[in-house]
Design a protein around this motif. Structure first.
Motif, short mmCIF file in Angstrom:
data_model
loop_
_atom_site.label_atom_id
_atom_site.label_comp_id
_atom_site.label_asym_id
_atom_site.label_seq_id
_atom_site.Cartn_x
_atom_site.Cartn_y
_atom_site.Cartn_z
N LEU A 1 0.83 -1.21 0.00
CA LEU A 1 0.00 0.00 0.00
C LEU A 1 0.86 1.26 0.00
CD1 LEU A 1 -2.65 -1.16 2.63
CD2 LEU A 1 -3.14 -0.61 0.24
N ARG A 2 1.88 1.26 0.85
CA ARG A 2 2.74 2.45 0.97
C ARG A 2 3.42 2.77 -0.36
NH1 ARG A 2 2.16 6.74 3.55
NH2 ARG A 2 2.21 7.38 1.37
N SER B 1 0.20 8.01 -2.91
CA SER B 1 0.95 9.24 -3.18
C SER B 1 1.78 9.61 -1.95
CB SER B 1 -0.01 10.38 -3.53
OG SER B 1 -0.79 10.72 -2.39
N PRO B 2 2.88 10.35 -2.14
CA PRO B 2 3.73 10.71 -1.00
C PRO B 2 2.99 11.48 0.09
CG PRO B 2 4.87 11.15 -3.07
CD PRO B 2 3.46 10.81 -3.43
N GLU B 3 1.91 12.20 -0.28
CA GLU B 3 1.16 13.01 0.70
C GLU B 3 0.12 12.18 1.45
OE1 GLU B 3 1.13 13.71 -2.63
OE2 GLU B 3 2.91 15.02 -2.54
N SER B 4 -0.06 10.94 1.07
CA SER B 4 -1.09 10.11 1.70
C SER B 4 -0.63 9.59 3.05
CB SER B 4 -1.45 8.93 0.79
OG SER B 4 -2.10 9.38 -0.39
N ASN C 1 9.26 -4.12 9.84
CA ASN C 1 9.15 -4.15 8.38
C ASN C 1 8.79 -2.79 7.79
OD1 ASN C 1 9.89 -6.84 7.82
ND2 ASN C 1 7.88 -7.56 8.47
N MET C 2 7.98 -2.01 8.51
CA MET C 2 7.65 -0.68 8.00
C MET C 2 8.85 0.27 8.13
SD MET C 2 4.80 -1.40 6.85
CE MET C 2 4.54 0.20 6.08
N ILE C 3 9.65 0.12 9.18
CA ILE C 3 10.87 0.91 9.30
C ILE C 3 11.83 0.57 8.17
CG2 ILE C 3 12.97 1.20 10.69
CD1 ILE C 3 11.21 1.09 13.19
N LYS C 4 11.99 -0.71 7.87
CA LYS C 4 12.89 -1.11 6.80
C LYS C 4 12.40 -0.61 5.44
CE LYS C 4 14.90 -5.21 8.97
NZ LYS C 4 14.94 -6.69 9.02
N ALA D 1 9.47 4.54 4.30
CA ALA D 1 8.66 5.63 3.72
C ALA D 1 8.03 6.48 4.80
CB ALA D 1 7.57 5.05 2.82
N PRO D 2 8.06 7.81 4.64
CA PRO D 2 7.31 8.66 5.57
C PRO D 2 5.82 8.54 5.31
CG PRO D 2 8.29 9.99 3.83
CD PRO D 2 8.78 8.58 3.62
N GLY D 3 5.02 9.17 6.13
CA GLY D 3 3.58 9.11 5.93
C GLY D 3 2.94 7.83 6.41
#
Length: 454
Positions: A121-122, A126-129, A147-150, A153-155
């Motif tokens: 999904l990430r 879009s980067p602003e999402s 896994n999300m840290i690895k 992505a921001p947001g």
């Protein structure tokens, strides 16, 4: 293995669209399940594995000719790819065909651990999402967070909440994904032990749990929002029957998805006319999956709580320090929580106090590091992101050195630089070391260190 497949399951599948008893049983004796990975488009590896073949319904998924030791691949730990079952990657089609991905969206992945669908999904949003990746089970949320840290992505916000807590955010999300806990019959090839856990009674328990989760999170979906529901189970009770229950219980319209005939995905219709999509391992290169998308027809606009605690902002002096560590001209907003500096897309900072009013936040945006009186202590999350300042000293490691680092062993970097240094492998960050006059300290997270040897 076919003789070990539960007879009650086999008899319950008779008559389902796409089911072929002989082919279904045969494929469960035909060797291991295929191995597939999905590339991180924000930091892809320079070279794909040899003989990699694209997953047809995915823009970044690949089948591998054999299963390597991912644990011993530094690029896996650098977050350049995620090991994901190919059928699950069809979430991309469900999202693209129902949602305008150019918009700034709020998306909830309700049952997110270990992170396969959240990382997918990430990469699509879009980067602003904003993506909220939630896991209710406490001992599973840590692997989701890792896994999300690895992925880097921001947001993204990681939460540890019961689905009912999201009722406090009525009409808040544009998309909700529920990859529901299920009886697991679609994973029998990959996880043979799951066969012994399957029973008609467990199917009924899962059916009830699935209804509760969906009922709990439905109010958080805005009018015209999209719910994507999936299971890795074949049972009609957990699939088409849940689709019918959603259409009867709530004001929702089932969404039809376009399929390429060569994919061999089976479109199925529920008794109430809902569209579902079944994946069978005897028809395609993937495991068992059911997925459906629905559009919500009722609801109002989101009304934020009246009293919200606003995030603490860094001082001007603190900002001067922080900006030495992150990419120049960054359009990210910075805030401080529990002495750690976090970064989010500017437009998403308003969401933090809203989420804090309803949820327990495990991770919010990119954790940059900790401000202290004498030093800025960079966080591993900063190294895993693509935000680190290009002027930060970096050290390229060989594969052997990279594995030493990932085992949290001492490194002898042979550099004259003193202080914080990014260590890299094949042009991708692995983390931090701090070089001192007589030694270097390895700051790889101890709970992530690998124990396996060659």
């Amino acid at each position: 293995m076919s003789s070990h497949l539960p007879k009650e399951l086999l008899s319950s599948l008779e008559g389902l669209p796409g089911y072929d008893a002989a082919a279904f049983e045969a494929v469960h004796t035909a060797g291991p399940a295929p191995t597939s990975i999905r590339i991180n488009p924000a930091k892809p590896p320079a070279v794909l594995p040899e003989n990699a073949v694209p997953v047809p319904w995915s823009s970044s998924g690949y089948y591998l000719a054999s299963r390597p030791s991912f644990t011993l691949d530094p690029l896996f730990h650098a977050g350049t790819y995620y090991v994901q079952e190919a059928s699950s990657m069809f979430l991309e089609q469900a999202l693209r065909q129902t949602t305008d991905l150019t918009r700034s969206l709020r998306v909830l992945d309700c049952c997110a651990a270990p992170g396969g669908k959240s990382t997918l999904l990430r990469s699509l949003l879009s980067p602003e999402s904003l993506l909220v990746s939630n896991e209710v089970i406490r001992n599973r949320v840590s692997v989701l967070q890792e896994n999300m840290i690895k992925w880097g992505a921001p947001g993204t916000v990681v939460t540890n909440n019961d689905p009912r807590d999201f009722q406090r955010l009525e009409n808040y999300f544009d998309v909700i994904v529920v990859d529901a806990p299920c009886s697991g019959s679609g994973l029998f090839r990959r996880e043979p032990d799951a066969v012994n856990e399957w029973s008609p009674g467990n199917v009924q328990l899962c059916w009830q749990r699935q209804q509760r989760i969906l009922a709990d999170c439905w109010p958080a979906l805005r009018r015209e929002g999209i719910l994507i529901y999936s299971t890795c189970a074949y049972s009609r009770e957990e699939d088409e029957d849940i689709l019918d229950w959603l259409m009867m219980e709530f004001d929702a319209t089932s969404c039809s998805l376009q399929l390429d005939p060569e994919w061999n995905i089976v479109e199925t219709r529920s008794k109430k006319g809902g569209y579902g999509y079944r994946f069978y391992p005897h028809r395609l290169k993937g495991e068992g999956l059911f997925i459906a998308a629905l559009r919500k027809n009722d609801g109002n606009s989101f009304a934020p709580p009246r009293k919200l605690n606003q995030p603490e902002k860094p001082s001007k002096k603190e900002l001067e320090t922080i900006h030495q560590w992150i990419q120049p001209a960054s359009s990210l907003a910075l805030f401080i929580h529990q002495e750690q500096v976090h970064a989010l897309p500017e437009s998403r900072l308003v969401d933090i106090p809203i989420l804090q009013s309803a949820c327990y936040l495990k991770e919010a945006g990119i954790t940059l590091g900790q401000l202290s009186a004498k030093d800025f202590i960079p966080h591993h999350h900063l190294a895993m992101s693509t935000m680190a300042h290009p002027g930060i000293p970096a050290l390229s490691l060989s594969r052997e050195q990279a594995l030493q680092y990932l085992r949290k062993e001492d490194l002898h970097p042979g550099t004259t630089h003193r202080g914080w240094v990014l260590v890299r492998y094949a042009d991708h960050n692995l983390g931090w070391i701090k070089v001192l006059p007589q030694r270097s300290n390895n700051y790889y997270p101890k709970e992530w260190r690998i124990l396996k040897r060659e």
